[in-house]
Scaffold this motif. Structure first.
Motif, PDB file in Angstrom:
ATOM      1  N   MET A  75      -7.031   5.762   8.112  1.00  0.00           N
ATOM      2  CA  MET A  75      -7.184   5.049   9.376  1.00  0.00           C
ATOM      3  C   MET A  75      -8.174   3.907   9.257  1.00  0.00           C
ATOM      4  O   MET A  75      -7.985   2.830   9.840  1.00  0.00           O
ATOM      5  CB  MET A  75      -7.631   6.029  10.457  1.00  0.00           C
ATOM      6  N   LYS A  76      -9.252   4.141   8.494  1.00  0.00           N
ATOM      7  CA  LYS A  76     -10.220   3.064   8.294  1.00  0.00           C
ATOM      8  C   LYS A  76      -9.579   1.892   7.560  1.00  0.00           C
ATOM      9  O   LYS A  76      -9.762   0.728   7.923  1.00  0.00           O
ATOM     10  CB  LYS A  76     -11.424   3.588   7.516  1.00  0.00           C
ATOM     11  N   LYS A  77      -8.790   2.233   6.512  1.00  0.00           N
ATOM     12  CA  LYS A  77      -8.085   1.169   5.792  1.00  0.00           C
ATOM     13  C   LYS A  77      -7.107   0.445   6.707  1.00  0.00           C
ATOM     14  O   LYS A  77      -7.012  -0.781   6.703  1.00  0.00           O
ATOM     15  CB  LYS A  77      -7.341   1.760   4.600  1.00  0.00           C
ATOM     16  N   LYS A  78      -6.376   1.265   7.497  1.00  0.00           N
ATOM     17  CA  LYS A  78      -5.407   0.670   8.430  1.00  0.00           C
ATOM     18  C   LYS A  78      -6.102  -0.187   9.475  1.00  0.00           C
ATOM     19  O   LYS A  78      -5.622  -1.266   9.839  1.00  0.00           O
ATOM     20  CB  LYS A  78      -4.608   1.785   9.100  1.00  0.00           C
ATOM     21  N   GLU A  79      -7.261   0.317   9.955  1.00  0.00           N
ATOM     22  CA  GLU A  79      -8.022  -0.456  10.943  1.00  0.00           C
ATOM     23  C   GLU A  79      -8.499  -1.772  10.350  1.00  0.00           C
ATOM     24  O   GLU A  79      -8.432  -2.829  10.988  1.00  0.00           O
ATOM     25  CB  GLU A  79      -9.206   0.373  11.433  1.00  0.00           C
ATOM     26  N   THR A  80      -8.961  -1.714   9.116  1.00  0.00           N
ATOM     27  CA  THR A  80      -9.394  -2.942   8.444  1.00  0.00           C
ATOM     28  C   THR A  80      -8.234  -3.919   8.291  1.00  0.00           C
ATOM     29  O   THR A  80      -8.359  -5.126   8.548  1.00  0.00           O
ATOM     30  CB  THR A  80      -9.981  -2.602   7.066  1.00  0.00           C
ATOM     31  N   ARG A  81      -7.059  -3.350   7.880  1.00  0.00           N
ATOM     32  CA  ARG A  81      -5.876  -4.204   7.720  1.00  0.00           C
ATOM     33  C   ARG A  81      -5.438  -4.808   9.053  1.00  0.00           C
ATOM     34  O   ARG A  81      -5.063  -5.985   9.156  1.00  0.00           O
ATOM     35  CB  ARG A  81      -4.745  -3.394   7.094  1.00  0.00           C
ATOM     36  N   LEU A  82      -5.485  -3.959  10.113  1.00  0.00           N
ATOM     37  CA  LEU A  82      -5.094  -4.446  11.437  1.00  0.00           C
ATOM     38  C   LEU A  82      -6.059  -5.503  11.960  1.00  0.00           C
ATOM     39  O   LEU A  82      -5.632  -6.470  12.619  1.00  0.00           O
ATOM     40  CB  LEU A  82      -5.013  -3.269  12.423  1.00  0.00           C
ATOM     41  N   GLU A  83      -7.328  -5.314  11.691  1.00  0.00           N
ATOM     42  CA  GLU A  83      -8.292  -6.326  12.104  1.00  0.00           C
ATOM     43  C   GLU A  83      -8.003  -7.657  11.415  1.00  0.00           C
ATOM     44  O   GLU A  83      -8.060  -8.725  12.022  1.00  0.00           O
ATOM     45  CB  GLU A  83      -9.719  -5.855  11.779  1.00  0.00           C
ATOM     46  N   LYS A  84      -7.669  -7.560  10.128  1.00  0.00           N
ATOM     47  CA  LYS A  84      -7.328  -8.780   9.397  1.00  0.00           C
ATOM     48  C   LYS A  84      -6.059  -9.408   9.947  1.00  0.00           C
ATOM     49  O   LYS A  84      -5.981 -10.626  10.147  1.00  0.00           O
ATOM     50  CB  LYS A  84      -7.165  -8.447   7.909  1.00  0.00           C
TER      51      LYS A  84
END
Length: 281
Positions: A75-84
């Motif tokens: 989720m953290k990776k996904k959140e980072t990707r989504l933020e980008k």
């Protein structure tokens, strides 16, 4: 003696009661020991069950914790990707805002042109239908004119001597009417060609819908020029048709006047002359 007797009985009763008490105490102890053993067995079983349950729960919790950790990392990776991606989308939206506004303005302009196009298309369909009706009326007029000529020729053959004085005038009117009919037929053919060109240009308009506004404006002006030319041609055709109808009616009036001047009843013709209606009535 009585005191000794009752003392002996009392002693015997005490012994009996003491024996009964000991027996009941022994039974109570046995029941207590049995109950204690049963409770210990149940407690041991419950303890083992609880221990096994606790082990299972602990194992499951550990597995769940591990899974949750993995999911949290994902989720953290996904959140980072989504933020980008969000930042990229916001940048793209900012970049596309101005083209979108221009596209919306173009859409409004095209919608206005589409309204005018629909009106022009409806007017063209009405004109085409009116042209078909006019063409049919012209054919009916030609057919009636031909029938009239045949009947008139028959009557003329029977009354050659009577019609010698005005045959020349009637032939001239007939020639003019025939010339007008031929001219109207050519006009109609020309108008049909114009309509075919109009349909081709309408197809060009459909194809040009994906072009830039300058190309659409050029096609629109071209369409307006064709519509103006069509309207002028129809008005000229109606005027020509009115002249032909008037010439035909004048010929009938001249013939009636000649017959009346010679004292010939109109009923002797054997047919009733058909008067052409005036255009617009």
């Amino acid at each position: 003696e009585m005191e000794a007797k009752y003392s002996k009985k009392m002693q015997a009763l005490r012994d009996e009661l003491d024996l009964r008490r000991k027996t009941e105490i022994h039974e109570v102890e046995e029941r207590k020991n049995s109950h204690i053993n049963e409770l210990m067995k149940n407690h041991e079983k419950a303890f083992l069950d609880f221990k096994n349950y606790h082990s299972d729960v602990t194992f499951q919790n550990l597995a769940l914790i591990s899974l949750l950790k993995e999911q949290m990392e994902e989720m953290k990776k996904k959140e980072t990707r989504l933020e980008k991606e969000k930042a990229d989308v916001l940048l793209q939206n900012k970049q596309l805002k101005e083209p979108l506004q221009q596209a919306q303005e173009q859409v409004l302009e095209l919608q206005k042109k589409l309204v005018h196009y629909n009106k022009d298309k409806e007017a063209l369909l009405n004109a085409k239908a009116h042209l078909k009706v006019t063409q049919k009326e012209l054919k009916d007029l030609q057919w009636e004119h031909e029938v009239l000529e045949q009947r008139f020729s028959k009557v003329q053959a029977e009354r050659d001597e009577l019609y010698q004085k005005f045959t020349k005038a009637i032939n001239e009117v007939q020639q003019k009417a025939g010339f007008k009919s031929l001219l109207l037929e050519r006009k109609l053919k020309g108008l049909l060609d114009v309509l075919e060109k109009k349909e081709v240009e309408l197809s060009e308009v459909f194809a040009a819908s994906n072009l830039d506004p300058s190309a659409l404006s050029s096609v629109s002006h071209k369409l307006e020029d064709v519509l103006n030319s069509k309207n002028a041609t129809i008005e000229d055709l109606q005027f020509q048709l009115a002249q032909a109808c008037k010439a035909h009616n004048d010929m009938l009036q001249t013939m009636k006047a000649k017959l009346t001047s010679f004292g010939i009843p109109l009923d002797n013709l054997g047919f009733k002359p058909l008067e052409s209606p005036v255009v617009g009535q």
